[in-house]
Design an enzyme around this catalytic site. Sequence first.
Site, short mmCIF file in Angstrom:
data_model
loop_
_atom_site.label_atom_id
_atom_site.label_comp_id
_atom_site.label_asym_id
_atom_site.label_seq_id
_atom_site.Cartn_x
_atom_site.Cartn_y
_atom_site.Cartn_z
N VAL A 246 -99.57 55.83 -5.63
CA VAL A 246 -99.40 56.27 -7.02
C VAL A 246 -100.77 56.51 -7.64
CG1 VAL A 246 -97.19 55.14 -7.34
CG2 VAL A 246 -99.26 53.89 -7.86
N CYS A 247 -100.83 57.45 -8.59
CA CYS A 247 -102.14 57.86 -9.11
C CYS A 247 -102.01 58.38 -10.54
CB CYS A 247 -102.75 58.99 -8.27
SG CYS A 247 -102.66 58.77 -6.49
#
Length: 372
Positions: free
Chosen positions: A137-138
């Site tokens: 996730v980013c």
Amino acid sequence: MKPTPVHDILIISLFIFSQLVRGLEDCRSGMYPPKGPTFKGNVTWYTVNLDLPPGERWTQVIKDKHTELITMVQTIKDMAMGFFHGKLIDLVDKELPLIVDTLPHPFNEEIKGIAAVSGIPLGEITLFNIFYEVFTVCTSVVAEDINGNIYHARNLDFGLFMGWDRQNKTWTLTEKLKPLVVNVNFERNNKTVFKSTNLAGYVGMLTGVRPGILTLTMNERFNVDGGYIGILEWILGERDGMWMGFLTRKVLENATSYEDAKAQLSLTKLLAPAYFILGGNQTGQGCVITRTRINTLDIWELDLKLGRWYVLETNYDHWEKPMILDDRRTPAMKCMNQTTQASISLSSIYNVLSTQPVLNQIMSLTVDMHLQ
């Protein structure tokens, strides 16, 4: 009494909810340059010579990060021992090496070289190099200031649900990945081709800049038609798709312009759905490309006439609401709007990315980029 798995899941869920609530706090300021107990010092720069044979390019990086790489791989193995009575690791060690020769050149040879220098089984190094196709996730943002300068920054969050340390309230794999963060200058004929902030042992690119031309980050897009399916198709012999990290590296190494990069990222078939966040060197050059494995759903671009001076992507389609327990978008946009276009800079964007829950317990690195 020993806590049950249900107890642990409840604790983790409450912790995630607490991160969401903390995101309602005021936006942070004065966070740049980084400091304090969580700051581990400047990230080391390395040079990767693209004129060398692929198997020799990462030798110095892996020699320096040998201990950290072994520790990280062992952490993954320890976690995997609980699956299928440990047979998952046997599968990785016996079957994944067979995939390496099917990977595109020069990535396959670089992976072999990393395994040889590190002494880590080839299958385990291969697993590390295809892991991004599965789960990360980013948060990425591209913004334009009032003078037409383009800024690009990202948080890379890695390791959710991969070993919860209840005592320290951290994700085990995340903590093992942080020491592997390196800055890399890729050279050909003694000239810089592109630069990247990456994880030692990973030959694809998650974050990079082609000086004077473009900046690029990649975020995972959660979708049922995900990386697992693409990898399975690859194993079964359907190999017309591109590994995401290999495509971003190809673009960073070869793209001649922002538009050329946008075309490559929009038209290439992928193994996994993704968001490509691209920045250029001229006013208006910034976009989020929303991809399925097969085609492009949307290109969301900077548009100053519409007042869109930044585009911000986490891991959810920008036209849909994010999952309530993972809403990093709302607090990030709140802080960007409070900053205003007139005050945007590398340091102010760093403040945004340092605000909870945009900054969270699985954050492995933060990168700020600006084309000079």
